[in-house]
Design a protein around this motif. Structure first.
Motif, PDB file in Angstrom:
ATOM      1  N   GLY A  74       0.766  -1.228   0.000  1.00  0.00           N
ATOM      2  CA  GLY A  74       0.000   0.000   0.000  1.00  0.00           C
ATOM      3  C   GLY A  74       0.799   1.281   0.000  1.00  0.00           C
ATOM      4  O   GLY A  74       0.260   2.337   0.330  1.00  0.00           O
ATOM      5  N   SER A  75       2.067   1.241  -0.390  1.00  0.00           N
ATOM      6  CA  SER A  75       2.876   2.455  -0.480  1.00  0.00           C
ATOM      7  C   SER A  75       3.632   2.476  -1.804  1.00  0.00           C
ATOM      8  O   SER A  75       4.009   1.434  -2.333  1.00  0.00           O
ATOM      9  CB  SER A  75       3.888   2.548   0.668  1.00  0.00           C
ATOM     10  OG  SER A  75       3.244   2.749   1.904  1.00  0.00           O
ATOM     11  N   GLY A  76       3.848   3.685  -2.324  1.00  0.00           N
ATOM     12  CA  GLY A  76       4.648   3.872  -3.516  1.00  0.00           C
ATOM     13  C   GLY A  76       5.682   4.952  -3.275  1.00  0.00           C
ATOM     14  O   GLY A  76       5.376   6.000  -2.696  1.00  0.00           O
ATOM     15  N   TYR A  77       6.913   4.691  -3.690  1.00  0.00           N
ATOM     16  CA  TYR A  77       8.028   5.621  -3.479  1.00  0.00           C
ATOM     17  C   TYR A  77       8.468   6.196  -4.814  1.00  0.00           C
ATOM     18  O   TYR A  77       8.419   5.518  -5.853  1.00  0.00           O
ATOM     19  CB  TYR A  77       9.195   4.902  -2.795  1.00  0.00           C
ATOM     20  CG  TYR A  77       8.850   4.435  -1.402  1.00  0.00           C
ATOM     21  CD1 TYR A  77       9.085   5.243  -0.298  1.00  0.00           C
ATOM     22  CD2 TYR A  77       8.258   3.189  -1.200  1.00  0.00           C
ATOM     23  CE1 TYR A  77       8.760   4.820   0.983  1.00  0.00           C
ATOM     24  CE2 TYR A  77       7.920   2.763   0.077  1.00  0.00           C
ATOM     25  CZ  TYR A  77       8.172   3.582   1.158  1.00  0.00           C
ATOM     26  OH  TYR A  77       7.826   3.171   2.420  1.00  0.00           O
ATOM     27  N   GLY A  78       8.933   7.429  -4.795  1.00  0.00           N
ATOM     28  CA  GLY A  78       9.291   8.105  -6.011  1.00  0.00           C
ATOM     29  C   GLY A  78      10.415   7.438  -6.776  1.00  0.00           C
ATOM     30  O   GLY A  78      11.484   7.188  -6.221  1.00  0.00           O
ATOM     31  N   LEU A  79      10.191   7.157  -8.061  1.00  0.00           N
ATOM     32  CA  LEU A  79      11.231   6.664  -8.952  1.00  0.00           C
ATOM     33  C   LEU A  79      11.449   7.732 -10.021  1.00  0.00           C
ATOM     34  O   LEU A  79      12.250   8.638  -9.836  1.00  0.00           O
ATOM     35  CB  LEU A  79      10.844   5.315  -9.552  1.00  0.00           C
ATOM     36  CG  LEU A  79      11.883   4.651 -10.479  1.00  0.00           C
ATOM     37  CD1 LEU A  79      13.247   4.569  -9.831  1.00  0.00           C
ATOM     38  CD2 LEU A  79      11.416   3.289 -10.944  1.00  0.00           C
ATOM     39  N   LEU A  80      10.715   7.702 -11.114  1.00  0.00           N
ATOM     40  CA  LEU A  80      10.811   8.790 -12.078  1.00  0.00           C
ATOM     41  C   LEU A  80      10.356  10.110 -11.465  1.00  0.00           C
ATOM     42  O   LEU A  80      10.872  11.173 -11.803  1.00  0.00           O
ATOM     43  CB  LEU A  80       9.967   8.477 -13.321  1.00  0.00           C
ATOM     44  CG  LEU A  80      10.502   7.411 -14.281  1.00  0.00           C
ATOM     45  CD1 LEU A  80       9.455   7.072 -15.324  1.00  0.00           C
ATOM     46  CD2 LEU A  80      11.791   7.852 -14.940  1.00  0.00           C
ATOM     47  N   ALA A  81       9.400  10.016 -10.573  1.00  0.00           N
ATOM     48  CA  ALA A  81       8.900  11.221  -9.902  1.00  0.00           C
ATOM     49  C   ALA A  81       9.629  11.413  -8.578  1.00  0.00           C
ATOM     50  O   ALA A  81       9.639  10.516  -7.739  1.00  0.00           O
ATOM     51  CB  ALA A  81       7.399  11.108  -9.667  1.00  0.00           C
ATOM     52  N   GLY A  82      10.221  12.577  -8.404  1.00  0.00           N
ATOM     53  CA  GLY A  82      10.866  12.877  -7.130  1.00  0.00           C
ATOM     54  C   GLY A  82       9.902  13.421  -6.119  1.00  0.00           C
ATOM     55  O   GLY A  82      10.223  13.530  -4.934  1.00  0.00           O
ATOM     56  N   ASP A  83       8.695  13.756  -6.572  1.00  0.00           N
ATOM     57  CA  ASP A  83       7.718  14.373  -5.683  1.00  0.00           C
ATOM     58  C   ASP A  83       6.317  13.989  -6.159  1.00  0.00           C
ATOM     59  O   ASP A  83       6.027  14.018  -7.364  1.00  0.00           O
ATOM     60  CB  ASP A  83       7.892  15.901  -5.724  1.00  0.00           C
ATOM     61  CG  ASP A  83       6.961  16.631  -4.790  1.00  0.00           C
ATOM     62  OD1 ASP A  83       7.405  17.008  -3.703  1.00  0.00           O
ATOM     63  OD2 ASP A  83       5.785  16.832  -5.156  1.00  0.00           O
ATOM     64  N   VAL A  84       5.462  13.601  -5.224  1.00  0.00           N
ATOM     65  CA  VAL A  84       4.073  13.291  -5.532  1.00  0.00           C
ATOM     66  C   VAL A  84       3.183  13.997  -4.524  1.00  0.00           C
ATOM     67  O   VAL A  84       3.479  13.997  -3.325  1.00  0.00           O
ATOM     68  CB  VAL A  84       3.809  11.768  -5.517  1.00  0.00           C
ATOM     69  CG1 VAL A  84       4.275  11.118  -4.215  1.00  0.00           C
ATOM     70  CG2 VAL A  84       2.334  11.466  -5.749  1.00  0.00           C
ATOM     71  N   SER A  85       2.137  14.630  -5.002  1.00  0.00           N
ATOM     72  CA  SER A  85       1.191  15.288  -4.105  1.00  0.00           C
ATOM     73  C   SER A  85      -0.225  15.003  -4.578  1.00  0.00           C
ATOM     74  O   SER A  85      -0.491  14.937  -5.784  1.00  0.00           O
ATOM     75  CB  SER A  85       1.445  16.796  -4.049  1.00  0.00           C
ATOM     76  OG  SER A  85       1.277  17.374  -5.326  1.00  0.00           O
ATOM     77  N   VAL A  86      -1.124  14.798  -3.633  1.00  0.00           N
ATOM     78  CA  VAL A  86      -2.523  14.514  -3.924  1.00  0.00           C
ATOM     79  C   VAL A  86      -3.363  15.650  -3.369  1.00  0.00           C
ATOM     80  O   VAL A  86      -3.173  16.082  -2.227  1.00  0.00           O
ATOM     81  CB  VAL A  86      -2.951  13.168  -3.303  1.00  0.00           C
ATOM     82  CG1 VAL A  86      -4.417  12.881  -3.600  1.00  0.00           C
ATOM     83  CG2 VAL A  86      -2.081  12.040  -3.831  1.00  0.00           C
ATOM     84  N   ALA A  87      -4.263  16.151  -4.183  1.00  0.00           N
ATOM     85  CA  ALA A  87      -5.110  17.264  -3.765  1.00  0.00           C
ATOM     86  C   ALA A  87      -5.962  16.866  -2.565  1.00  0.00           C
ATOM     87  O   ALA A  87      -6.326  15.701  -2.393  1.00  0.00           O
ATOM     88  CB  ALA A  87      -5.998  17.704  -4.921  1.00  0.00           C
ATOM     89  N   ALA A  88      -6.297  17.868  -1.745  1.00  0.00           N
ATOM     90  CA  ALA A  88      -7.069  17.598  -0.531  1.00  0.00           C
ATOM     91  C   ALA A  88      -8.429  16.988  -0.831  1.00  0.00           C
ATOM     92  O   ALA A  88      -8.968  16.229  -0.026  1.00  0.00           O
ATOM     93  CB  ALA A  88      -7.227  18.892   0.271  1.00  0.00           C
ATOM     94  N   ASP A  89      -8.998  17.300  -2.007  1.00  0.00           N
ATOM     95  CA  ASP A  89     -10.303  16.735  -2.356  1.00  0.00           C
ATOM     96  C   ASP A  89     -10.180  15.379  -3.047  1.00  0.00           C
ATOM     97  O   ASP A  89     -11.187  14.765  -3.405  1.00  0.00           O
ATOM     98  CB  ASP A  89     -11.094  17.704  -3.235  1.00  0.00           C
ATOM     99  CG  ASP A  89     -10.386  18.041  -4.552  1.00  0.00           C
ATOM    100  OD1 ASP A  89      -9.337  17.424  -4.847  1.00  0.00           O
ATOM    101  OD2 ASP A  89     -10.883  18.915  -5.285  1.00  0.00           O
ATOM    102  N   GLY A  90      -8.952  14.909  -3.247  1.00  0.00           N
ATOM    103  CA  GLY A  90      -8.738  13.597  -3.851  1.00  0.00           C
ATOM    104  C   GLY A  90      -9.020  13.532  -5.327  1.00  0.00           C
ATOM    105  O   GLY A  90      -9.046  12.437  -5.899  1.00  0.00           O
ATOM    106  N   LEU A  91      -9.177  14.660  -5.992  1.00  0.00           N
ATOM    107  CA  LEU A  91      -9.564  14.659  -7.397  1.00  0.00           C
ATOM    108  C   LEU A  91      -8.389  14.822  -8.357  1.00  0.00           C
ATOM    109  O   LEU A  91      -8.597  14.926  -9.568  1.00  0.00           O
ATOM    110  CB  LEU A  91     -10.600  15.764  -7.651  1.00  0.00           C
ATOM    111  CG  LEU A  91     -11.970  15.500  -7.006  1.00  0.00           C
ATOM    112  CD1 LEU A  91     -12.899  16.688  -7.219  1.00  0.00           C
ATOM    113  CD2 LEU A  91     -12.603  14.228  -7.575  1.00  0.00           C
ATOM    114  N   SER A  92      -7.177  14.846  -7.828  1.00  0.00           N
ATOM    115  CA  SER A  92      -6.022  14.911  -8.719  1.00  0.00           C
ATOM    116  C   SER A  92      -4.768  14.492  -7.967  1.00  0.00           C
ATOM    117  O   SER A  92      -4.711  14.557  -6.732  1.00  0.00           O
ATOM    118  CB  SER A  92      -5.838  16.317  -9.302  1.00  0.00           C
ATOM    119  OG  SER A  92      -5.496  17.240  -8.288  1.00  0.00           O
ATOM    120  N   ALA A  93      -3.764  14.077  -8.728  1.00  0.00           N
ATOM    121  CA  ALA A  93      -2.438  13.764  -8.189  1.00  0.00           C
ATOM    122  C   ALA A  93      -1.411  14.379  -9.124  1.00  0.00           C
ATOM    123  O   ALA A  93      -1.501  14.221 -10.341  1.00  0.00           O
ATOM    124  CB  ALA A  93      -2.225  12.260  -8.078  1.00  0.00           C
TER     125      ALA A  93
END
Length: 605
Positions: free
Chosen positions: A98-117
């Motif tokens: 249940g976890s994913g760590y950055g590979l190609l992406a150095g940064d990941v953020s998910v919107a507070a409303d859950g409608l985008s990453a």
């Protein structure tokens, strides 16, 4: 090899509020195991030497390969190509779920409303041709995977993805149709390839074009259709990243293809390759021996894991009569004597599959609780009454049960469904005999299940075993042209949208979908939707347990068996690995990913 798989992905469901902050990882529930700035995964040897060769056999049922594009519908690609050649935005770990760590992406953020990453690409990320990995490549990859030339499973799994925006040269934002906490991991696990791979061609025409990926290996020497070697890229852009430290240690990985298991086993004993995973209990118990084992060169070992058991089963095609009748399907299952098979054929090495979510918190047990009943009640009129009682259990032939008793119950069910024995066969009112075809591409399976066929004969049911070439087998199952087949479906601790491909009504009418049984049930659709819309782990567990009950009491599947260990033979004079296997390691992929060649390769240590 730790990239998140797209279809049987680490999946879960939506929360009422999503973490809005950016970071190096994304976790479905709570915090990821590894904090920001961690040095390496605990289960690797960060000082593992680079070099040497790993020789292994294909893990694919295909007896050849005819393309280098693993994503298109037609043809067969070489084993391990996708995992070795294509990086993804996020990568998983073998010691947590249940976890994913950055590979190609150095940064990941998910919107507070859950409608985008939103994913920020690392500036150092490079394709094999030296080009930087840019946002347009991520979009190109997504567009190709969602196009008409790839498996419909992509479309089903990504159904709630509204689209992909390129925000700047190295930033992409996936938009979602509704909050769904699995989706950042789903899109983060998609393979990324260069927009120049097959440029100007329809994706289905990208066949033998050498893939332009960003993974640790490139294609090396090839005997097309037979053997393939992958060579490590010494300038691999991620070689010093924490998620890759201690991994990808072999300079060369050669994958050989053998026509049958006997040839494969003899080649292992002759020293033609270094690693083989065993699926046959008979081979493991009786044939894994010889001089190289006696000398200690070849080591036979079982590695216990904590992976979900999955649900290897017979899938009954309910699109066809008489398999559209639940009573017929249940009767067929009663003729399978697993206890005899396990004792006489498998040396007691297997456990019976009992549901969709074995060895996870999602498995249904006992009678449904109030939370499950609340989800099931709206569909009571459409479901078997047994769904609301104790969880379905496969019939047994030990203790207070017997094969004779099971066959009598099966006979009664068949009679109730209008099938009675006369003129040497079980016949319906029109006089038609009950004849079914079991389709497979392995003759070994035919021998394994011959006892089931004999038991069905006692009921008057004729089961014809048909073994076909893998290419024809694949073609027929893509078109649902079969009565029953065997599939081994991997399990997951956190089921989600991928189950719409396995059991959703829309997938039932879509060729090449995963819904082999042809399940078309509003109740199933609603429960899958509740799984993907859950606001807590408790809600997820309630929904998946309810789904477990509906599928198993619907007798769409006849459960087979599972093992709690990986049975591996490896060359101890050529290979070395970490002292312990992480709990969620997927068999030979653990060796490929984290082992290394002994410096004095080919000599006794």
């Amino acid at each position: 090899m730790r990239a998140l798989s797209f279809c049987f992905l680490l999946a879960a469901s939506a929360l009422s509020a999503f973490p809005a902050g950016a970071g190096q990882a994304y976790a479905l529930w709570g915090q990821p195991k590894y904090p920001a700035g961690f040095a390496h995964f605990e289960y690797v040897n960060p000082q593992a030497p680079k070099g040497g060769e790993l020789r292994l056999v294909s893990n694919s049922r295909a007896s050849t390969f005819d393309k280098y594009n693993p994503f298109t519908l037609k043809g067969s690609a070489p084993a391990y190509l996708s995992a070795l050649m294509f990086d993804s935005l996020l990568t998983g770990a073998m010691d947590e779920v249940g976890s994913g760590y950055g590979l190609l992406a150095g940064d990941v953020s998910v919107a507070a409303d859950g409608l985008s990453a939103t994913f920020q690409l690392r500036p150092e990320a490079r394709f094999h041709n030296g080009d930087p990995v840019l946002a347009r490549d991520v979009k190109y990859s997504y567009d190709m995977l969602m196009g008409p030339d790839t498996s419909p499973a992509y479309k089903t799994t990504l159904e709630d993805v509204a689209g992909l925006d390129v925000l700047d040269e190295r930033t992409v934002r996936y938009r979602f149709k509704k909050p769904n906490r699995e989706l950042p991991l789903t899109v983060g696990g998609l393979p990324v390839f260069s927009h120049q791979w097959g440029a100007g061609k329809r994706f289905s025409e990208v066949v033998t074009d050498i893939p332009i990926g960003s993974g640790p290996y490139r294609i090396g020497p090839v005997r097309f259709g037979k053997d393939i070697s992958y060579v490590r890229d010494p300038q691999y852009w991620a070689r010093n990243l924490n998620v890759k430290r201690g991994s990808d240690n072999f300079d060369r990985i050669t994958v050989k293809i053998y026509k049958d298991n006997t040839a494969k086993l003899e080649a292992l004993k002759a020293g033609e390759f270094d690693l083989m995973r065993f699926y046959s209990a008979g081979d493991w118990a009786r044939r894994v021996n010889g001089k190289r084992f006696d000398s200690g060169e070849l080591v036979k070992r079982e590695f216990k894991h904590q992976l979900p058991s999955g649900f290897q089963s017979f899938f009954l095609n309910t699109r066809r009569k008489p398999l559209d009748d639940i009573r017929v399907r249940q009767a067929l299952g009663m003729a399978l004597d697993f206890e005899w098979m396990n004792r006489q054929l498998f040396y007691g090495s297997y456990q019976r599959v009992t549901g969709l979510f074995g060895n996870t918190a999602c498995a249904a047990t006992g009678s449904p609780g109030p939370d499950e009943l609340a989800l099931l009640e709206p569909w009571r009129a459409q479901l078997p009454v047994t769904v609301f009682g104790p969880m379905a259990q496969p019939p047994r032939t030990d203790g207070d049960q017997s094969l004779r008793g099971n066959l009598r119950r099966a006979q009664a069910l068949l009679a109730e469904a209008g099938w009675r024995y006369r003129d040497g066969a079980l016949r319906n009112a029109q006089g038609e005999p009950l004849v079914l075809e079991y389709l497979d591409s392995s003759e070994g399976k035919m021998a394994t299940f011959a006892s089931w066929g004999r038991n069905l004969e006692k009921l008057g049911v004729k089961l014809n075993f048909r073994s076909v070439d893998f290419a024809l087998y694949l073609q027929r199952i893509q078109k649902f042209d079969f009565d029953l087949i065997t599939l081994a479906v991997p399990g997951t601790h956190t089921p989600g949208q991928e189950y719409a491909d396995l059991f959703g009504s829309k997938a039932a009418d879509t060729e090449d979908s995963g819904n082999m049984a042809g399940v078309k049930s509003p109740a199933v659709d609603a429960l899958i939707a509740r799984m993907t819309a859950a606001k807590s782990e408790a809600e997820l567990h309630s929904a998946c347990r309810a789904l477990d009950r509906v599928i198993m009491h619907g007798h769409y599947l006849i459960p087979q068996y599972t093992a709690v260990t990986h049975r591996l033979v490896f060359d101890a004079w050529r290979l070395q690995g970490p002292a312990t296997m992480p709990p969620y390691a997927p068999g030979e992929e653990w060796v490929i990913d984290t082992w290394w060649a002994r410096p004095a390769s080919g000599q006794k240590p």
